[in-house]
Design a protein around this motif. Structure first.
Motif, PDB file in Angstrom:
ATOM      1  N   UNK B  73      76.260  69.531 -57.645  1.00  0.00           N
ATOM      2  CA  UNK B  73      76.000  70.187 -58.931  1.00  0.00           C
ATOM      3  C   UNK B  73      76.585  69.332 -60.055  1.00  0.00           C
ATOM      4  N   UNK B  76      74.522  69.452 -66.984  1.00  0.00           N
ATOM      5  CA  UNK B  76      73.390  68.835 -67.682  1.00  0.00           C
ATOM      6  C   UNK B  76      73.840  68.048 -68.903  1.00  0.00           C
ATOM      7  N   UNK B  80      72.686  64.123 -69.421  1.00  0.00           N
ATOM      8  CA  UNK B  80      71.763  63.740 -70.502  1.00  0.00           C
ATOM      9  C   UNK B  80      72.488  63.869 -71.830  1.00  0.00           C
ATOM     10  N   UNK B  82      71.397  63.665 -74.674  1.00  0.00           N
ATOM     11  CA  UNK B  82      70.570  64.367 -75.667  1.00  0.00           C
ATOM     12  C   UNK B  82      70.235  65.795 -75.223  1.00  0.00           C
ATOM     13  N   UNK B  83      70.927  66.305 -74.188  1.00  0.00           N
ATOM     14  CA  UNK B  83      70.527  67.589 -73.598  1.00  0.00           C
ATOM     15  C   UNK B  83      70.570  68.728 -74.608  1.00  0.00           C
ATOM     16  N   UNK B  84      69.496  69.514 -74.618  1.00  0.00           N
ATOM     17  CA  UNK B  84      69.398  70.641 -75.534  1.00  0.00           C
ATOM     18  C   UNK B  84      69.559  71.935 -74.750  1.00  0.00           C
ATOM     19  N   UNK B  86      72.868  75.085 -73.387  1.00  0.00           N
ATOM     20  CA  UNK B  86      74.297  75.416 -73.349  1.00  0.00           C
ATOM     21  C   UNK B  86      75.042  74.634 -72.264  1.00  0.00           C
ATOM     22  N   UNK B  88      76.675  75.635 -69.901  1.00  0.00           N
ATOM     23  CA  UNK B  88      76.626  76.232 -68.562  1.00  0.00           C
ATOM     24  C   UNK B  88      75.420  75.753 -67.746  1.00  0.00           C
ATOM     25  N   UNK B  89      74.496  75.048 -68.348  1.00  0.00           N
ATOM     26  CA  UNK B  89      73.315  74.580 -67.611  1.00  0.00           C
ATOM     27  C   UNK B  89      73.701  73.478 -66.620  1.00  0.00           C
ATOM     28  N   UNK B  90      73.090  73.558 -65.434  1.00  0.00           N
ATOM     29  CA  UNK B  90      73.434  72.601 -64.368  1.00  0.00           C
ATOM     30  C   UNK B  90      72.162  71.975 -63.806  1.00  0.00           C
ATOM     31  N   UNK B  91      72.364  70.819 -63.182  1.00  0.00           N
ATOM     32  CA  UNK B  91      71.306  70.261 -62.347  1.00  0.00           C
ATOM     33  C   UNK B  91      71.880  70.039 -60.963  1.00  0.00           C
ATOM     34  N   UNK B  92      71.085  70.429 -59.939  1.00  0.00           N
ATOM     35  CA  UNK B  92      71.530  70.302 -58.557  1.00  0.00           C
ATOM     36  C   UNK B  92      70.607  69.343 -57.830  1.00  0.00           C
TER      37      UNK B  92
END
Lengths: 99, 108, 223
Positions: B73, B76, B80, B82-84, B86, B88-92
């Motif tokens: 995990x 985000x 990134x 430039x991530x748009x 919150x 708390x967003x994740x990438x797995x």
């Protein structure tokens, strides 16, 4: 620079085209051929992915999904000696001639 | 498929919660670790199982030793710039063990 | 391999728009369709496989559809204990409903969407998808645009699918790159307490099991 198939995060704002096409008979049969050959131990998923990734990047970008699967099938069948290029070319030429 | 005469498994090195870094590499053939996640540090969320190594399978090899596969995990906002979204967003991403190395915990 | 660029005129005509795509004469097929036809005919001639085996496989793949996944999700909504089993031991839970997945990989994993967390599935490297439970993936799932954007801009992608999530909901993107295939267990819509399992299944769309949308409300589904 990632390889052409490694798409995550590539800069694009292109909208997702949600139109779906009904698969043509040949597309369903290519799908099935991959699975049948897999069950016979003549093709593995990772081999097929590797074959697709070996396509020239400009072809990868413009080919449809099952065109890539077809090209990969040909690469693997030649590599494994199941078919020869000459055989496929000859049969292909027969199919080009209208009956 | 090739008969597996001897299956060997790489010993499991990580546990859920461990901090890991994804190696930056291009082994020159087929591999399943996306470029965007290489070099990133995340946290092991789960051990998914032990699987034959696709980098060998792709060339007709036996895929031995099999590799533990982890769901890792990542934040985000860290992956990134430039991530748009919150914090708390994740990438797995599912990553084979030989692509991971231990990472220090935040603050260490 | 014949150079495909020599066949550009045929390449354009892939038969997609034809009324009877399966009925095209060979000469009318696109370059790759004929290439596939040539290989199939040689494989049969050399007795590598039979036409019956290929046809049976076509039918086996055609038979799988999102209705299978919807049935599983509806059972999970109706039975919290089943849901717990589906999340912890998905293959055993599927076997309870008569779905036996192949012994070989890929394995199936089920992730639950809640009021706090929304999962979205993509395969950035190719097109990994829980085919055994949902059938073949839709065209957009395999598109370069989806594969590029779903990881870096999942909220923008979700808005295109009509789902505008507040920041209070954490978005978790699953990039299914390896030996697991992910099925999203969508949230059960409100106001569905009195529905039967079959009616609940009507609310479960393919896209909600990929995580790009939520399940339909009973009003939307006309249940």
């Amino acid at each position: 620079m990632p390889q052409v198939h490694d798409r995550g995060g590539w800069p694009t704002e292109e909208p997702i085209d949600r139109e779906e096409h009904i698969l043509a008979d040949w597309e369903r049969r290519v799908d099935a051929m991959h699975n049948v050959l897999s069950e016979k131990g003549l093709r593995r998923t990772d081999e097929m992915r590797r074959a697709i990734e070996s396509l020239p990047p400009e072809q990868y970008e413009t080919m449809s999904y099952y065109e890539r699967w077809t090209a990969a099938l040909e690469i693997l069948l030649l590599e494994k000696g199941v078919l020869t290029a000459g055989e496929i070319d000859a049969r292909f030429a027969e199919l080009e001639r209208p009956e | 498929m090739t008969a597996m005469t001897a299956t060997t498994d790489a010993p499991t090195e990580y546990q859920p919660g461990d901090r890991v870094r994804v190696r930056v590499d291009n082994p020159g053939g087929h591999f399943r670790t996306p470029a965007y996640i290489q070099g990133q540090t995340g946290q092991v969320a789960a051990l998914c199982g032990v699987f034959a190594n696709p980098e060998s399978l792709a060339y007709g090899g036996p895929g031995q030793p099999r590799q533990p596969l982890y769901r890792v995990e990542f934040d985000q906002a860290q992956v990134w710039p430039e991530y748009r979204g919150p914090a708390s967003d994740k990438i797995l991403v599912d990553i084979y063990q030989h692509w991971l190395e231990p990472a220090a915990s935040p603050g260490e | 391999m014949t150079n495909p660029s020599n066949h550009a005129e045929n390449h354009q005509d892939d038969g997609h728009g034809h009324d009877h795509p399966g009925m095209l004469a060979d000469a009318e097929l696109s370059y790759y369709a004929r290439r596939a036809r040539a290989m199939e005919s040689l494989l049969v001639e050399k007795e590598i496989c039979t036409p019956g085996e290929i046809q049976a496989m076509v039918e086996r793949i055609d038979a799988r559809s999102p209705a299978d996944g919807a049935r599983v999700v509806a059972r999970a909504w109706a039975d919290p204990q089943y849901q717990a089993r589906l999340l912890s031991t998905p293959e055993a839970a599927l076997a309870e409903l008569g779905y036996t997945l192949p012994e070989t990989t890929p394995k199936l994993a089920v992730v639950e969407n809640t009021a706090e967390v929304h999962h979205l599935v993509v395969c950035t490297l190719c097109s990994c998808y829980p085919r055994n439970l949902l059938g073949r993936p839709p065209d957009w799932y395999k598109s370069l645009a989806y594969r590029s954007r779903a990881v870096v801009d999942p909220r923008g992608v979700l808005r295109e699918f009509g789902l505008d999530l507040p920041d209070s909901v954490a978005v978790r993107v699953l990039d299914s790159t390896a030996d697991l295939r992910y099925l999203v267990l969508p949230r059960r819509p409100a106001g569905t307490e009195g529905l039967t399992e079959a009616e609940l299944a009507e609310l479960v769309t393919r896209d909600s099991m990929i995580g790009v949308t939520e399940a339909r409300t009973p009003e939307r589904a006309g249940v």
